[in-house]
Each structure stands twice: as structure tokens, then as C-alpha cells.
Design an enzyme around this catalytic site. Structure first.
Site, short mmCIF file in Angstrom:
data_model
loop_
_atom_site.label_atom_id
_atom_site.label_comp_id
_atom_site.label_asym_id
_atom_site.label_seq_id
_atom_site.Cartn_x
_atom_site.Cartn_y
_atom_site.Cartn_z
N SER A 158 0.87 -1.18 0.00
CA SER A 158 0.00 0.00 0.00
C SER A 158 0.90 1.23 0.00
O SER A 158 1.82 1.32 0.81
CB SER A 158 -0.86 -0.01 1.27
OG SER A 158 -1.56 1.19 1.37
N LYS A 159 0.64 2.16 -0.91
CA LYS A 159 1.47 3.37 -0.96
C LYS A 159 0.90 4.37 0.05
O LYS A 159 0.21 5.32 -0.31
CB LYS A 159 1.43 3.93 -2.38
CG LYS A 159 2.80 4.23 -2.95
CD LYS A 159 2.71 4.64 -4.39
CE LYS A 159 3.34 6.00 -4.64
NZ LYS A 159 4.72 6.16 -4.22
#
Ligand code: PMP
Length: 307
Positions: A158-159
Site C-alpha cells: 500500500s502506498k
């Protein structure tokens, strides 16, 4: 508003002048880093008089996946984000290289770090951006004293904004030590990635890159480089890479939306190869730049034309 900003930004459900896209200091995400973002590039092709967004569907899908991992309270599809981005570029009449930053964040004015039960919103802004790091002259790097966080600490696929504290510490340490960039090791001591880019080494003509369990962000440029390299006939092996392999690699390069494809000339003051760009990197870099500008017909399906 940043100096290189385009005049319009998508904010709170509509396109507004960029100077009006402002949040309160009480915004939840500002306190806790509880937002996820994307970084996307568009390249302007003069000859074709068109702007091409590189791998737009893949970036939008990763962004929605990031919201799913974090349980951000927003209902939005990758296709809806694509539409917002293309509409925004057209409204800005963008006719140069652009960098797009879609950002989905806990927008409520609330306390208590959590993802559930906090309203989230999407904003997208666009910047005029050329190179982020030098792609021509070779980068100096150091193995960071900061370890890349593990997936069960902060989800690595997940960024998520908060995770970039890790990147910021490593980047500052590297630059304050006179280097251009940092290389993270994972919790096991294997090579992970740069502060905001994936990493490849070349040994005896074979390309190697760390795997997802080495706590990397699954880069969309990485995926593209693997495809380009395989199409060129190179063997690409995704595996654990030991720190000392960095020092004896024939070639080492980074990939990422910001960094594009940039070669590394030094790690921890050891010269990589003969200190010049290696033949494998050179070939891949040149195809990559032709591809993103829409000059390589083979990979045109990676590009979304804006006009
Ligand atoms: N790792 C990290 C930590 C990043 O921030 C980025 C940039 N998004 C990358 C790798 C490269 O990913 P991509 O090729 O999708 O830009």
C-alpha cells in the site's frame, strides 16, 4: 501552491483553481499519515502533439488496492480515478511532461488514529516535472542505517503516506552523507529497494531484482522493466539479494515513476562495474524512454493518450 503546479486541481468532488484546493490543519490524515497516494507520469510527444499517461489503469488499480488494504472509507473505482485524471489534464490543457499525484486521505476533522469510521476523500493535482534524479551521470548510494519496514508493520504493497517517514529518514541520511540515494535492507538483512524506487542488479548478463516479500512496493515501472528485459531476451530472476552482491554487481539501476530508469555508479563507496552505465542498463533505459514517449509501437498499449 507549488511553483510548478498546473492551474487546476481535483478537490472535494470537482475541478477547482489549484490555489483553492486547501485542507484544514485539523485534517485527520495530516496528523496520522492515513492517506494513500499514487505517482503517475505523463510524457508529451511533440511529433504526435499528444500527452501519454504511462500505465494509467495499473496505477489507478494499485491506488484502489491501497485503499482496500488500509480500509479507507471511500467508494471509488479505478475507472473513476482514470476519468478524473484525464479530465484534469484536459482542463489544464497540459502539453508538457507531467507528474500526477492522486491522494486519497482521511479528510474528516477528527482525532484518533484509525481507518474505519473516518470519512475519506480524493484529490488529484498535477505538476510540471522532468527528471527527479539524474538518469545520465550515475548515482552515488549508501545502504541505509534505516531498515525498510515489514509488511506486518506497515503494509508494503500500500502506498501509504505514513510509510514515507521511513523513506524520508533514509533519503536525508544519504544526502547528508553526500550521496544521491539510499538503499534499504529488509528485516532479514536482504536488499529491498531505494527510498522511492525499485532496484535491479545485473550479474554475468542475468538481471536480478528483490521479491515482494523483501518489503518492496510493487512498482509499476519495475513490472514494465521486467517485461522489456524479457522481451530483449534477458533472464530476469526475482529472488533474495544479499547486501554484498550489490558491491560486486556488474550493473545496478533503479526504476520508478519519479526516478524513471537511473543507473548507480557507487554503493557504500564501492564502484559498480567500471563506473559507467552498463550495456544492459543502457539498452533497457533507452527502450524505456522511447516507450514512455510513445516512440515504441510495441508498448503503445501501456500508454493512455490524453487528447
Ligand atoms: N518503491 C517505493 C517506496 C516508491 O515510493 C516507488 C514510487 N512509487 C517505487 C518503489 C516505484 O514504483 P512505481 O514504479 O510504481 O513508481
Amino acid at each position: 501552491m507549488a511553483q510548478n503546479s498546473f492551474p487546476y486541481t481535483y478537490f472535494e468532488g470537482k475541478i477547482v483553481p489549484s490555489e483553492d484546493a486547501k485542507v484544514s490543519v485539523q485534517t485527520h490524515a495530516l496528523q496520522y499519515g492515513t492517506g494513500v497516494f499514487g505517482g503517475i507520469r505523463g510524457y508529451y510527444n511533440e511529433a504526435k502533439q499528444n500527452l501519454y499517461v504511462f500505465r494509467l489503469p495499473e496505477h489507478c488499480k494499485r491506488l484502489v488496492n491501497s485503499t482496500k488494504i488500509m480500509q479507507l472509507q471511500i467508494k471509488i473505482t479505478p475507472e473513476e480515478i482514470q476519468t478524473i485524471i484525464l479530465d484534469l489534464l484536459r482542463k489544464n490543457e497540459a502539453k508538457q511532461n507531467v507528474y500526477l499525484r492522486p491522494f486519497i486521505y482521511t479528510s474528516a476533522l477528527q482525532l484518533s488514529p484509525r481507518f474505519h469510521d473516518v470519512k475519506a476523500d480524493i484529490t488529484v493535482y498535477a505538476l510540471k516535472l522532468d527528471d527527479y534524479l539524474d538518469t545520465q551521470n550515475g548515482l552515488t548510494t549508501m545502504v541505509s542505517s534505516w531498515q525498510r519496514f515489514s509488511d506486518n508493520q506497515i503494509p508494503t504493497l500500500s502506498k501509504v503516506s505514513g510509510g514515507y517517514v521511513n523513506s524520508a529518514l533514509a533519503k536525508s541520511e544519504a544526502v547528508q552523507n553526500g550521496m544521491d540515494e539510499a538503499i534499504f535492507l529488509d528485516a532479514r538483512g536482504f536488499v529491498s529497494e531505494g527510498s522511492a524506487e525499485n532496484l535491479f542488479i545485473v550479474r554475468d548478463g542475468v538481471i536480478h531484482t528483490p521479491t515482494i516479500p523483501s518489503s518492496i512496493l510493487e512498482g509499476i515501472t519495475r513490472r514494465s522493466i521486467i517485461q522489456i528485459a524479457k522481451d530483449l531476451g534477458y533472464q530476469v530472476i526475482e529472488r533474495d539479494i544479499a547486501r554484498s552482491e550489490l558491491y560486486i554487481a556488474d550493473e545496478l539501476f533503479f526504476s520508478g515513476t519519479g526516478v524513471q530508469v537511473a543507473w548507480v555508479k557507487e554503493v557504500d563507496r564501492r564502484v559498480i562495474g567500471n563506473g559507467t552505465i552498463g550495456p544492459v542498463t543502457k539498452k533497457i533505459q533507452s527502450i524505456f524512454f522511447e516507450t514512455v514517449r510513445g516512440e515504441d509501437p510495441k508498448y503503445m498499449n501501456w500508454l493512455t493518450p490524453v487528447y
